[in-house]
Design an enzyme around this catalytic site. Structure first.
Site, PDB file in Angstrom:
ATOM      1  N   ASP A 139      -7.712   8.993   0.453  1.00 63.88           N
ATOM      2  CA  ASP A 139      -7.503   7.959   1.876  1.00 63.88           C
ATOM      3  C   ASP A 139      -7.560   7.886   2.499  1.00 63.88           C
ATOM      4  O   ASP A 139      -8.639   7.340   3.630  1.00 63.88           O
ATOM      5  CB  ASP A 139      -7.297   6.266   1.569  1.00 63.88           C
ATOM      6  CG  ASP A 139      -8.212   6.294  -0.316  1.00 63.88           C
ATOM      7  OD1 ASP A 139      -8.820   6.735  -0.511  1.00 63.88           O
ATOM      8  OD2 ASP A 139      -8.136   4.348  -0.751  1.00 63.88           O
ATOM      9  N   ARG A 192       1.181  -1.192   0.092  1.00 66.42           N
ATOM     10  CA  ARG A 192      -0.161   0.116   0.130  1.00 66.42           C
ATOM     11  C   ARG A 192       1.024   1.154   0.292  1.00 66.42           C
ATOM     12  O   ARG A 192       2.396   1.011   0.788  1.00 66.42           O
ATOM     13  CB  ARG A 192      -1.342   0.109   0.906  1.00 66.42           C
ATOM     14  CG  ARG A 192      -1.968   1.188   1.187  1.00 66.42           C
ATOM     15  CD  ARG A 192      -2.895   1.123   0.891  1.00 66.42           C
ATOM     16  NE  ARG A 192      -4.277   1.587   1.242  1.00 66.42           N
ATOM     17  CZ  ARG A 192      -4.880   2.484   0.679  1.00 66.42           C
ATOM     18  NH1 ARG A 192      -4.813   2.095  -0.735  1.00 66.42           N
ATOM     19  NH2 ARG A 192      -5.927   3.192   0.861  1.00 66.42           N
ATOM     20  N   GLU A 230      -3.408   8.705  -3.452  1.00 69.00           N
ATOM     21  CA  GLU A 230      -3.895   7.608  -2.272  1.00 69.00           C
ATOM     22  C   GLU A 230      -4.453   8.495  -0.790  1.00 69.00           C
ATOM     23  O   GLU A 230      -4.777   7.701   0.130  1.00 69.00           O
ATOM     24  CB  GLU A 230      -2.684   6.167  -2.129  1.00 69.00           C
ATOM     25  CG  GLU A 230      -3.432   4.816  -2.010  1.00 69.00           C
ATOM     26  CD  GLU A 230      -4.676   4.230  -2.930  1.00 69.00           C
ATOM     27  OE1 GLU A 230      -5.752   4.638  -2.725  1.00 69.00           O
ATOM     28  OE2 GLU A 230      -4.298   4.701  -3.969  1.00 69.00           O
ATOM     29  N   ASN A 256      -5.859   5.085  -6.927  1.00 70.18           N
ATOM     30  CA  ASN A 256      -7.449   5.421  -6.687  1.00 70.18           C
ATOM     31  C   ASN A 256      -8.435   6.081  -7.719  1.00 70.18           C
ATOM     32  O   ASN A 256      -9.049   5.076  -8.311  1.00 70.18           O
ATOM     33  CB  ASN A 256      -7.061   6.414  -5.355  1.00 70.18           C
ATOM     34  CG  ASN A 256      -7.637   6.597  -4.550  1.00 70.18           C
ATOM     35  OD1 ASN A 256      -8.708   5.446  -4.250  1.00 70.18           O
ATOM     36  ND2 ASN A 256      -7.709   7.634  -3.743  1.00 70.18           N
ATOM     37  N   SER A 279      -9.946  -0.592   0.922  1.00 70.13           N
ATOM     38  CA  SER A 279     -11.564  -1.314   0.535  1.00 70.13           C
ATOM     39  C   SER A 279     -11.272  -2.172   0.344  1.00 70.13           C
ATOM     40  O   SER A 279     -11.987  -3.566   0.288  1.00 70.13           O
ATOM     41  CB  SER A 279     -12.531  -1.271   0.281  1.00 70.13           C
ATOM     42  OG  SER A 279     -13.083   0.261   1.069  1.00 70.13           O
ATOM     43  N   THR A 304      -9.433   0.851  -8.520  1.00 62.47           N
ATOM     44  CA  THR A 304      -8.569  -0.102  -8.591  1.00 62.47           C
ATOM     45  C   THR A 304      -8.563  -1.495  -9.335  1.00 62.47           C
ATOM     46  O   THR A 304     -10.126  -0.889 -10.762  1.00 62.47           O
ATOM     47  CB  THR A 304      -9.162  -0.878  -6.908  1.00 62.47           C
ATOM     48  OG1 THR A 304     -10.519  -1.358  -6.893  1.00 62.47           O
ATOM     49  CG2 THR A 304      -8.753  -0.586  -5.964  1.00 62.47           C
ATOM     50  N   GLY A 327     -13.370  -0.765  -7.455  1.00 66.00           N
ATOM     51  CA  GLY A 327     -14.564  -0.738  -7.793  1.00 66.00           C
ATOM     52  C   GLY A 327     -14.302   0.108  -6.228  1.00 66.00           C
ATOM     53  O   GLY A 327     -15.987   0.677  -5.221  1.00 66.00           O
ATOM     54  N   GLY A 328     -13.452   0.058  -5.720  1.00 61.93           N
ATOM     55  CA  GLY A 328     -13.313   1.023  -4.845  1.00 61.93           C
ATOM     56  C   GLY A 328     -14.031   0.854  -2.998  1.00 61.93           C
ATOM     57  O   GLY A 328     -14.310  -0.077  -2.546  1.00 61.93           O
TER      58      GLY A 328
END
Length: 578
Positions: A416, A103, A413, A394, A447, A374, A467-468
């Site tokens: 987020d 990440r 990112e 993102n 997520s 994503t 799909g976030g």
């Protein structure tokens, strides 16, 4: 009208929804395949084929995931790429179970109030960029478990970037949605604009700078990116645009190698991603709640959908207590609750089959973060090693910023993270979650829900979605459809989906026609029942894109199990295998 449209026209209720499979055979040639030696499901058929070629060359699932992920970053740069990060779940035939957290991280100069009174800078532009992790993540997994030479795995993506690729209908939709931002960015304009207009679907797109970057990465590995020419140029471009990422940020980046979350549900063991993913624990909590109703009857039909929505609301109430465990130690206790059958039992007892409640009933103290975008890939090879990887930059095209000297589309990112807000706001909107506030080197909550399913220690499925903020619900529904409702793999992916994030207190349901002319819609009879129970429904044009591979024993094949691989038709991808 194509055969898939006719398939989608006749719907029958299952749990979620619908099976839509009157005319499946015509579609299975594209969206669903059967293979015996290995299968790759991505959201772009070109990358699925590249992954399969790696398997044919003697590579394993980890090798194929490197080649496929790098390919996706080239041909689908609105969704993922080496300017972003990833979560990777791996189960090896030798018993190894491991999760790779690559990440993105907050720069060392980042602070929780760095956006001041201008939160838009968190969404796009140079200050929205987190320190990328994908290259390090791919290389770390390959170093530990790959077979083929690294250079051989990078070359297909390098070739695509150099020689060009056709713009897909889905990519064009993403381009059109961000048209003004693309036109305003020099790097993106050079890539996607011709004579002042966006290039159309089918047009050839070349990214020679990215090809050069991939050539450096092929030759020198991640050193080129994190402590070499590529990194130096990338940092220079970001800083010229007003960003705060430094070469030290890149040099300090490290991949977190973690033990996957694991839980037993109705005879299957699920492997999920630990925090900073909220997807792993949330999906396990939802399934533990729903399993108590009995399957398939307890999760079927409109009542089953209502119970799913209620379980989603409970899970999202707990979700925002999560964050990066390296900065928020109490996250460990939150995860323990989310994996506890007793905790799930307590939440199930609060679900009323006749009505729903306002958000306060579910106990959520904090506002939700809406992550985006994503790409997901699932791979199972001939030895039945499995990889489930979700990668991201993102939002569409991340920070809406392409580094001119490297050809890399940069993530946004930082969006987020939660940020403090001044008091005096809407009393019905909870405050931002302190567990997800910005700290230097911290990873924002996600997520992403890469998942591997086991039975008696053997791989039964690899799945996940893009799909976030919808990923948790989308991945959970595909799992429910197949493992709780006994739908076949293609039906499990094609069935329309419903989503809820607790706040706002609305259930979003699919009602849209894709750019490939396929229509997805929750049936009216389900919607009417939900509304009678007090659910507030809102249609959405979009949602999640899921990739699923299921291992099935096949009596006709001399004891060799078969792999059924499905790529979600919503994005026009297709799987590959042999």
């Amino acid at each position: 009208m194509n055969s898939f449209m006719s398939l989608v026209r006749t719907a029958t209720i299952a749990l979620l929804l619908i099976a839509f499979l009157q005319n499946a055979n015509a579609v299975k040639n594209l969206q669903s395949i059967v293979a015996y030696h290995g299968a790759v499901a991505t959201d772009d058929g070109r990358c699925s084929a590249i992954g399969t070629n790696v398997l044919r060359q003697g590579g394993n699932a980890i090798d194929a995931s490197v080649a496929a992920a790098l390919c996706l970053g080239v041909v689908s740069p609105a969704s993922s790429g080496i300017g972003g990060g990833a979560f990777t779940m791996i189960k090896l035939a030798n018993g190894t179970e491991v999760a790779y957290d690559s990440r993105e991280t907050a720069p060392l100069s980042a602070t929780e109030d760095m956006y001041g009174d201008n939160p838009e800078r968190k969404k796009k532009g140079s200050l929205s960029v987190g320190v990328p992790g994908e290259v390090a993540g791919l290389y770390t997994a390959w170093t530990q478990h790959g077979k083929l030479p690294w250079k051989q795995l990078v070359e297909p993506a390098e070739k695509l970037a150099a020689e060009g690729f056709k713009i897909s209908k889905y990519l064009y939709m993403q381009m059109n949605a961000t048209r003004s931002d693309i036109l305003a960015d020099k790097g993106l304009s050079e890539l996607f604009v011709s004579n002042g207009e966006l290039k159309k679907p089918g047009a050839i797109c070349r990214n020679p700078k990215l090809a050069d970057t991939l050539s450096q990465i092929a030759e020198y590995g991640p050193k080129a990116f994190y402590n070499g020419t590529v990194g130096f140029n990338l940092v220079s471009d970001i800083q010229k645009a007003g960003g705060i990422i430094t070469l030290k940020d890149l040099q300090n980046y490290n991949v977190k190698v973690k033990e996957p979350l694991s839980t037993e549900i109705l005879g299957y063991r699920l492997l999920g991603m630990p925090p900073p993913s909220s997807g792993g624990p949330a999906m396990m909590l939802i399934l533990n709640i729903l399993a108590q109703y009995g399957i398939p009857s307890g999760v079927s039909g409109p009542l089953g959908v209502h119970r799913l929505v209620e379980a989603l609301k409970h899970a999202f109430a707990v979700r925002m207590n999560l964050g990066d465990p390296d900065f928020v130690p109490e996250v460990t206790n939150v995860v323990a609750d989310m994996l506890s059958p007793k905790f799930a039992q307590d939440l199930k007892s609060k679900i009323n089959d006749e009505k729903t409640f306002d958000p306060k009933y579910y106990g959520g103290k904090w506002g939700q973060i809406k992550d985006h975008g994503t790409s997901h890939l699932s791979i199972i090879d001939s030895e039945r090693n499995a990889v489930s990887m979700t990668s991201t930059i993102n939002g569409y095209f991340g920070a809406i910023m392409l580094s001119p000297s490297t050809g890399i589309v940069l993530n946004n990112e930082m969006d987020d993270f939660s940020i403090p807000t001044k008091s005096g706001g809407d009393p019905d909107v909870p405050p931002p979650a302190p567990a997800n506030f910005i700290r230097p080197g911290k990873r924002p909550l996600s997520s992403m829900t890469p998942t591997i399913v086991l039975k008696d220690g053997k791989v039964k499925a690899a799945l996940g979605a893009s799909g976030g903020m919808y990923i948790i619900a989308g991945t959970t529904q595909v799992y429910l459809n197949h493992f709780f409702l006994n739908m076949d793999p293609l039906s499990s992916v094609v069935a329309p989906r419903i989503y809820h994030q607790l706040i706002p207190n609305k259930a979003s349901y699919e009602n849209w026609t894709t750019v490939y002319s396929d229509h997805f819609e929750i049936p009216e009879e389900i919607r009417l029942v939900l509304e009678k129970k007090g659910q507030v429904l809102t249609p959405i044009a979009g949602g999640t894109i899921s990739q699923l591979i299921v291992e099935q024993s096949d009596g006709k094949s001399g004891g060799i199990s078969k792999l059924v691989a499905v790529s979600d038709p919503r994005k026009g991808g297709f799987p590959s295998g042999y």
